[in-house]
Write a protein that holds these residues in place. Structure first.
Motif, PDB file in Angstrom:
ATOM      1  N   LEU A 316       0.769  -1.094  -0.043  1.00  0.00           N
ATOM      2  CA  LEU A 316       0.141  -0.086  -0.019  1.00  0.00           C
ATOM      3  C   LEU A 316       0.796   1.201  -0.182  1.00  0.00           C
ATOM      4  O   LEU A 316       1.607   1.476   0.987  1.00  0.00           O
ATOM      5  CB  LEU A 316      -1.014   0.011   1.265  1.00  0.00           C
ATOM      6  N   VAL A 317       0.600   2.045  -0.871  1.00  0.00           N
ATOM      7  CA  VAL A 317       1.498   3.370  -1.156  1.00  0.00           C
ATOM      8  C   VAL A 317       0.486   4.491  -0.999  1.00  0.00           C
ATOM      9  O   VAL A 317      -0.413   4.602  -1.650  1.00  0.00           O
ATOM     10  CB  VAL A 317       2.282   3.043  -2.704  1.00  0.00           C
ATOM     11  N   THR A 318       1.042   5.271  -0.119  1.00  0.00           N
ATOM     12  CA  THR A 318       0.043   6.423   0.360  1.00  0.00           C
ATOM     13  C   THR A 318       0.869   7.758   0.049  1.00  0.00           C
ATOM     14  O   THR A 318       1.979   7.833   0.398  1.00  0.00           O
ATOM     15  CB  THR A 318      -0.431   6.346   1.708  1.00  0.00           C
ATOM     16  N   PHE A 319       0.263   8.569  -0.677  1.00  0.00           N
ATOM     17  CA  PHE A 319       0.959   9.920  -0.754  1.00  0.00           C
ATOM     18  C   PHE A 319      -0.054  10.856  -0.536  1.00  0.00           C
ATOM     19  O   PHE A 319      -1.058  10.755  -0.644  1.00  0.00           O
ATOM     20  CB  PHE A 319       1.561   9.818  -2.336  1.00  0.00           C
ATOM     21  N   GLU A 320       0.456  12.139  -0.397  1.00  0.00           N
ATOM     22  CA  GLU A 320      -0.066  13.338   0.061  1.00  0.00           C
ATOM     23  C   GLU A 320      -0.103  14.093  -1.106  1.00  0.00           C
ATOM     24  O   GLU A 320       0.962  14.816  -1.656  1.00  0.00           O
ATOM     25  CB  GLU A 320       0.571  13.832   1.080  1.00  0.00           C
ATOM     26  N   ARG A 321      -1.408  14.616  -1.675  1.00  0.00           N
ATOM     27  CA  ARG A 321      -1.448  15.574  -2.874  1.00  0.00           C
ATOM     28  C   ARG A 321      -1.171  16.965  -2.099  1.00  0.00           C
ATOM     29  O   ARG A 321      -1.131  17.207  -1.167  1.00  0.00           O
ATOM     30  CB  ARG A 321      -2.903  15.502  -3.391  1.00  0.00           C
ATOM     31  N   GLN A 322      -0.973  17.945  -3.187  1.00  0.00           N
ATOM     32  CA  GLN A 322      -0.805  19.388  -2.844  1.00  0.00           C
ATOM     33  C   GLN A 322      -1.795  20.083  -1.703  1.00  0.00           C
ATOM     34  O   GLN A 322      -1.383  20.658  -0.914  1.00  0.00           O
ATOM     35  CB  GLN A 322      -0.845  20.362  -4.068  1.00  0.00           C
ATOM     36  N   ASP A 323      -2.862  19.404  -1.666  1.00  0.00           N
ATOM     37  CA  ASP A 323      -4.034  20.090  -0.794  1.00  0.00           C
ATOM     38  C   ASP A 323      -4.065  19.244   0.545  1.00  0.00           C
ATOM     39  O   ASP A 323      -4.832  19.687   1.359  1.00  0.00           O
ATOM     40  CB  ASP A 323      -5.481  20.125  -1.618  1.00  0.00           C
ATOM     41  N   GLY A 324      -3.289  18.690   0.738  1.00  0.00           N
ATOM     42  CA  GLY A 324      -2.893  17.507   1.816  1.00  0.00           C
ATOM     43  C   GLY A 324      -3.885  16.386   1.998  1.00  0.00           C
ATOM     44  O   GLY A 324      -3.559  15.787   2.785  1.00  0.00           O
ATOM     45  N   GLY A 325      -4.555  16.243   0.820  1.00  0.00           N
ATOM     46  CA  GLY A 325      -5.534  14.896   0.772  1.00  0.00           C
ATOM     47  C   GLY A 325      -4.577  13.784   0.419  1.00  0.00           C
ATOM     48  O   GLY A 325      -3.657  13.929  -0.160  1.00  0.00           O
ATOM     49  N   ARG A 326      -4.820  12.754   1.199  1.00  0.00           N
ATOM     50  CA  ARG A 326      -4.068  11.490   0.860  1.00  0.00           C
ATOM     51  C   ARG A 326      -4.692  10.522  -0.037  1.00  0.00           C
ATOM     52  O   ARG A 326      -5.944  10.415   0.131  1.00  0.00           O
ATOM     53  CB  ARG A 326      -3.801  10.817   2.331  1.00  0.00           C
ATOM     54  N   VAL A 327      -3.747   9.674  -0.828  1.00  0.00           N
ATOM     55  CA  VAL A 327      -4.357   8.867  -1.900  1.00  0.00           C
ATOM     56  C   VAL A 327      -3.689   7.662  -1.509  1.00  0.00           C
ATOM     57  O   VAL A 327      -2.468   7.782  -1.245  1.00  0.00           O
ATOM     58  CB  VAL A 327      -4.270   9.255  -3.209  1.00  0.00           C
ATOM     59  N   THR A 328      -4.184   6.501  -1.506  1.00  0.00           N
ATOM     60  CA  THR A 328      -3.385   5.093  -1.485  1.00  0.00           C
ATOM     61  C   THR A 328      -3.705   4.198  -2.339  1.00  0.00           C
ATOM     62  O   THR A 328      -4.962   4.235  -3.110  1.00  0.00           O
ATOM     63  CB  THR A 328      -4.232   4.385  -0.034  1.00  0.00           C
TER      64      THR A 328
END
Ligand SMILES: Nc1ncnc2c1ncn2[C@@H]1O[C@H](COP(=O)(O)OP(=O)(O)O)[C@@H](O)[C@H]1O
Ligand SMILES: [Mg+2]
Lengths: 370, 276
Positions: A316-328
């Motif tokens: 599971l790779v989670t990253f944080e977009r510019q607006d702070g929202g996270r996507v997994t």
């Protein structure tokens, strides 16, 4: 076996509506899960089928009978309780055979039948023990045996596996699924565990604050969640929710998250209707539908690496977009994430779900039933 | 761990104090065990020399006192049955039903019970009992005790039943039992340890009570032991220590026996719910 039907059932405690105006029908032989967060009214609904609560208004049918005001004993149903409710002063044989005792069966007959059921559930050699002398898993099977020992029209389960540890829970879940296939029982099963509901149900009723938000087969719930609530609740990790701004450009709709183009798609009837409610949409993408890509791809989300969790066959790779929202994203273990600053993932547009400003799913034109 | 000198001193001091207090409490008990077997027992502690059963023989010859033991038994057992049965049913109803204001009912009853069984209520109780025509009967004593003990018994039991999951009876009813069957088959056995506590408590209360039977009874052949014990006082009001000691020992035996029986049979332990 029999069908179960709720007709505009409301249950209020004082001024609070635990269940608000729900209607649904469970066909004969169906295994229905009531799924939802704690306090959404699942147990209350189940207890109304059992007759342990009386609806404030509306009607409940079992088979052809209106049972709304019928005493539990006259409903010919079985129920497995969350705390098992095994009688502490009776040994397992007497616990399991109790329903036969109240039906006036002879001692030999009911102990013979209890032994049969107990053997199927692999507790046949514990029949002389008291409930306090057996393990949690065995207690759970005893309460199941007590529910199966007599013929019932409907089987009710209130989170029967929630007191077991993870391994036993999986085992018991598999057994319940087998039992359902074997007996073709009509069952209403309450759980807050979406995986359990997915695994067992022929159809799932997702509940939120006393209402049913979606009632559909598990696959449909998973692939076409009716609302952002369902999308969030079902799936582990849940569906990624990306708030986007929709702008119309000729016959195409462009979705931007913080100015960055995420997706560009043709405008459908559904989208036209949805845009009437506002341009603030939500794009939902399941973790397994994201794959590693580059910044220049279409249908792309990117951000800074937040977590990289190895799960065995996948990670599971989670990253944080510019607006702070996270996507997994769920990807194969062997797919290496090279950078940490600008991780980019693409998704197949066909698997992305769009929700309108009210959080309702926007259907594609000419969508076929799954 | 090594103790400093002041700490050591404090420990020794504390232990000595505890021992003295312990002895103070033990003395009457020691007297209570020795005196009945001593033909020359006085208020001081003395080891019997020789040990004798003469005191008991004299007591057994006292018909009034012996009859008192039987009367105590009739009144206690009668009262206990009434209290336990009524308190169980009432507490069960108060715990399980959804009567509005049910906890207020319990508290008001509890408040009044201390009045009913209290000394202040003796005159009205006397008047009521005599106007109902129950004066000088076992029934009167039993009813008055039951009335006084019932609210507390209900309170104890309601608390106990509140702690028992409703799902026991619910699962029984779903399985096909009527509410009455569910009560007797499932609820009652689970509540039983609580009832046992109430039984012991009520028995001890009635067995040791003096004032109520003394006021409500006239006939010698109805008096319980708590009253009959006064037959071991001389005309002048001084106790005949030897006989009094022997009778006291006999009088206390049923209570001790009840405790032993209950702790052997039920162990004063509770089933409780099955924890996951
Ligand atoms: N007997 C009751 N009295 C008052 N409120 C209740 C009662 N039973 C349930 N509720 C309330 O109704 C709501 C739904 O409860 P429940 O059906 O047990 O939820 P779930 O099983 O989905 O967690 C909760 O907010 C709960 O507090
Ligand atoms: Mg619940």
């Amino acid at each position: 076996m029999a069908s179960v039907e709720f007709q505009n059932v409301t249950k209020s405690f004082g001024t609070f509506n635990a269940v608000s105006d729900i209607s649904f029908k469970v066909a004969d032989g169906e295994f229905i899960c009531l799924l939802g967060p704690s306090g959404c009214g699942k147990t209350t609904s189940l207890r109304m089928i059992a007759g342990l609560e009386t609806p404030s208004s509306g009607k409940i049918m079992i088979g052809p009978d209106d049972v709304t005001h019928l005493h539990p004993k006259d409903r010919q149903i079985s129920m497995v309780f969350q705390d098992y409710a095994l009688y502490p002063h009776m040994n397992l044989a007497d616990n399991i055979a109790y329903p036969l005792k109240v039906r006036g069966e002879s001692v030999e007959k009911r102990h013979k039948r209890a032994k049969e059921v107990a053997d199927v559930l692999k507790i046949g050699d514990l029949l002389n023990r008291l409930p306090s002398q057996i393990s949690g898993g065995q207690q759970q099977r005893t309460s199941l045996a007590r529910a199966l020992v007599y013929p019932s029209r409907v089987y009710l389960f209130d989170e029967p596996l929630s007191n077991l540890d993870a391994k036993l829970r999986l085992e018991a879940r598999g057994f319940l699924n087998h039992l359902q296939r074997d007996m073709g029982m009509t069952a209403v099963y309450v759980t807050h565990d979406q995986a359990e509901a997915m695994a067992l149900a022929t159809r799932i009723a997702v509940m939120d604050r006393g209402r049913i938000v979606q009632f559909a087969p598990p696959i449909e719930i998973y692939r076409r969640p009716a609302t952002t609530f369902v999308a969030n609740f079902v799936g582990n990790p849940p569906m990624n929710m990306i708030p986007v701004e929709g702008t119309v450009d000729g016959e195409r709709l462009q979705l931007r998250a913080h100015g960055v183009l995420v997706r560009d798609l043709p405008i459908s009837q559904g989208i036209k209707a949805a845009l009437g409610k506002g341009a603030g949409l939500t794009l939902g993408v399941r973790p397994e539908h994201l794959s590693m890509g580059t910044i220049n791809d279409v249908n792309m989300v990117s951000g800074k690496l937040f977590a990289n969790e190895n799960m065995g066959p996948e990670k599971l790779v989670t990253f944080e977009r510019q607006d702070g929202g996270r996507v997994t994203a769920r990807i194969f273990t062997d797919d290496a994430v090279e950078t940490t600053e600008n991780v980019a993932f693409t998704f197949d547009g066909a698997h992305a779900t769009l929700f309108d400003a009210e959080g309702k799913r926007i259907p594609a034109d000419g969508e076929m039933p799954l | 761990m090594r103790l400093s000198f002041p700490q050591l001193l404090a420990r020794i001091g504390f232990s000595a104090l505890a021992a003295i207090i312990g002895i103070l409490f033990a003395l009457p008990l020691i007297w209570f065990i020795f005196a009945p077997f001593n033909a020359r027992a006085e208020l001081g502690i003395a080891i019997p020399d020789p040990w004798t059963l003469q005191n008991f023989l004299t007591v057994f010859g006292n018909g009034f006192a012996m009859r008192g033991l039987l009367n105590s038994l009739i009144q206690s057992v009668g009262g206990v049955i009434l209290v336990a049965a009524a308190a169980t049913l009432a507490a069960y109803a108060l715990s399980r039903s959804s009567i509005p204001g049910k906890s207020i009912v319990t508290y008001v009853l509890l408040l009044f019970s201390s009045v009913v069984s209290g000394t202040a209520a003796m005159v009205p109780i006397f008047l009521i009992v005599s106007s109902v025509g129950l004066m000088d009967t076992h029934i009167a004593v039993i009813l008055v005790f039951a009335g006084g003990l019932l609210p507390t018994a209900m309170f104890i039991l309601r608390d106990f039943i509140d702690g028992i999951p409703k799902t026991y009876e619910e699962s029984a009813m779903v399985a096909g039992a009527s509410p009455v069957q569910a009560f007797f088959d499932v609820a009652l056995p689970v509540i039983r340890p609580g009832i046992v506590v109430v039984v012991v408590w009520a028995f001890v209360n009635i067995w040791g009570s003096f004032l109520i039977p003394f006021i409500l009874l006239r006939s010698d052949d109805l008096m319980p032991s708590s009253v009959a014990i006064y037959s071991f006082y001389s005309e002048a009001g001084t106790p005949i220590v030897t006989l009094l000691a022997a009778y006291s020992l006999i009088y206390s035996l049923p209570v001790v026996a009840l405790y032993l029986f209950v702790s052997w049979k039920f162990g004063f332990r509770f089933f409780g719910g099955i924890k996951a």
